[in-house]
Design a protein around this motif. Structure first.
Motif, mmCIF file in Angstrom:
data_model
loop_
_atom_site.group_PDB
_atom_site.id
_atom_site.type_symbol
_atom_site.label_atom_id
_atom_site.label_comp_id
_atom_site.label_asym_id
_atom_site.label_seq_id
_atom_site.Cartn_x
_atom_site.Cartn_y
_atom_site.Cartn_z
ATOM 1 N N GLY A 155 0.817 -1.220 0.000
ATOM 2 C CA GLY A 155 0.000 0.000 0.000
ATOM 3 C C GLY A 155 0.844 1.260 0.000
ATOM 4 N N ARG A 156 2.022 1.207 0.729
ATOM 5 C CA ARG A 156 2.920 2.372 0.731
ATOM 6 C C ARG A 156 3.606 2.535 -0.625
ATOM 7 N N THR A 157 3.963 1.405 -1.228
ATOM 8 C CA THR A 157 4.679 1.472 -2.501
ATOM 9 C C THR A 157 3.741 1.812 -3.670
ATOM 10 N N TYR A 158 2.517 1.264 -3.616
ATOM 11 C CA TYR A 158 1.554 1.490 -4.712
ATOM 12 C C TYR A 158 0.244 2.033 -4.124
ATOM 13 N N PRO A 159 0.234 3.314 -3.739
ATOM 14 C CA PRO A 159 -0.988 3.855 -3.111
ATOM 15 C C PRO A 159 -2.175 3.911 -4.078
ATOM 16 N N ARG A 161 -3.214 1.650 -6.023
ATOM 17 C CA ARG A 161 -3.875 0.346 -6.183
ATOM 18 C C ARG A 161 -4.853 0.034 -5.045
ATOM 19 N N ALA A 162 -4.784 0.798 -3.947
ATOM 20 C CA ALA A 162 -5.683 0.575 -2.798
ATOM 21 C C ALA A 162 -5.674 -0.897 -2.364
ATOM 22 N N VAL A 163 -4.498 -1.340 -2.005
ATOM 23 C CA VAL A 163 -4.319 -2.741 -1.630
ATOM 24 C C VAL A 163 -5.031 -3.009 -0.306
ATOM 25 N N GLN A 164 -5.818 -4.086 -0.264
ATOM 26 C CA GLN A 164 -6.536 -4.475 0.948
ATOM 27 C C GLN A 164 -5.924 -5.765 1.532
ATOM 28 N N THR A 165 -5.917 -5.853 2.860
ATOM 29 C CA THR A 165 -5.316 -7.017 3.541
ATOM 30 C C THR A 165 -6.060 -8.304 3.194
ATOM 31 N N LYS A 166 -7.377 -8.213 3.086
ATOM 32 C CA LYS A 166 -8.156 -9.417 2.773
ATOM 33 C C LYS A 166 -7.794 -9.975 1.405
ATOM 34 N N VAL A 167 -7.592 -9.083 0.441
ATOM 35 C CA VAL A 167 -7.237 -9.527 -0.915
ATOM 36 C C VAL A 167 -5.829 -10.120 -0.924
ATOM 37 N N VAL A 168 -4.922 -9.494 -0.180
ATOM 38 C CA VAL A 168 -3.549 -10.004 -0.118
ATOM 39 C C VAL A 168 -3.524 -11.390 0.527
ATOM 40 N N ARG A 169 -4.294 -11.596 1.592
ATOM 41 C CA ARG A 169 -4.338 -12.903 2.267
ATOM 42 C C ARG A 169 -4.874 -13.975 1.303
ATOM 43 N N THR A 170 -5.900 -13.619 0.520
ATOM 44 C CA THR A 170 -6.440 -14.578 -0.450
ATOM 45 C C THR A 170 -5.389 -14.936 -1.492
ATOM 46 N N THR A 171 -4.632 -13.927 -1.955
ATOM 47 C CA THR A 171 -3.583 -14.172 -2.950
ATOM 48 C C THR A 171 -2.497 -15.077 -2.383
ATOM 49 N N LEU A 172 -2.114 -14.827 -1.136
ATOM 50 C CA LEU A 172 -1.087 -15.666 -0.489
ATOM 51 C C LEU A 172 -1.561 -17.114 -0.328
#
Length: 213
Positions: A155-159, A161-172
């Motif tokens: 989120g800091r690197t790509y503001p 894109r509005a990165v969400q934790t839930k989406v990141v957890r699903t991707t992982l």
């Protein structure tokens, strides 16, 4: 009585003499005026005779006759009477004619500004997918990271894109299911590390599962 009668008789004789002289002068004046009137009458008669002759000649020649000017009768004072003439009053200013106004020239309607032709949008380079960003981030780390840490860093690197934790957890979790990442648990927290480079088919399946970005 004889002394008084003398002066009276002498004064009366003076008056008689004066009146006699005045009478003689009056008679002479009348005779002179009468002679002048007679001469004027003769002159007038001669003029009238000439006038009649001239009129006959004019008619014979066919010339238009001007209106005869009749002399005005003389008044008591001897001067000719002048016809009454009224003094002309102040002239009224002539009414001005209304000038016809010319209709105002109609202005030509302004032409609408033509829109400039749209320039073809420049093709922007394709942005990396979230799967690629997550794998790249885990590769750069020396220790396991949680889904929240990965989401915060991205989120800091790509503001934008509005990165969400839930989406990141699903991707992982999709990467773990396809052997693209390893999952470890420490207490109640879950951490992830990147696995060795997966086979091409496994990587394609992991990227296809990234549809919630």
């Amino acid at each position: 009585m004889p002394e008084t009668a003398g002066p009276v008789t002498e004064l009366a004789s003076q008056y008689v003499s004066q009146v006699t002289k005045d009478l003689e002068q009056n008679v002479k004046e009348q005779e002179r005026v009468t002679a002048e009137i007679a001469a004027l009458q003769e002159r007038l008669a001669a003029l009238q005779h000439d006038h009649a002759i001239l009129l006959n000649m004019q008619q014979a020649l066919g010339i238009a006759a001007p209106a005869p000017v009749v002399p005005a009768p003389r008044g008591k004072s001897g001067g000719a009477r002048r016809p009454d003439t009224k003094k002309p009053g102040p002239k009224k200013p002539a009414a001005k004619k209304p000038t016809a106004r010319k209709p105002a020239a109609k202005k030509a309607p302004a032409k609408p500004a033509q829109p400039e032709p749209a320039q073809p949008a420049q093709q922007q380079p394709a942005q990396p997918t979230l799967v690629e960003l997550v794998r790249r981030y885990l590769t750069e780390q020396n220790e396991p990271r949680s889904a929240a840490e990965v989401a915060e860093a991205l989120g800091r690197t790509y503001p934008e894109r509005a990165v969400q934790t839930k989406v990141v957890r699903t991707t992982l979790e999709n990467l773990v299911a396809r052997n693209g990442a390893h999952r470890s648990k420490q207490g109640s927290s879950v951490f992830y590390t990147v696995a060795a480079e997966p086979a091409p088919e496994t990587a394609e399946k992991a990227e296809g599962a990234d549809t919630t970005e």
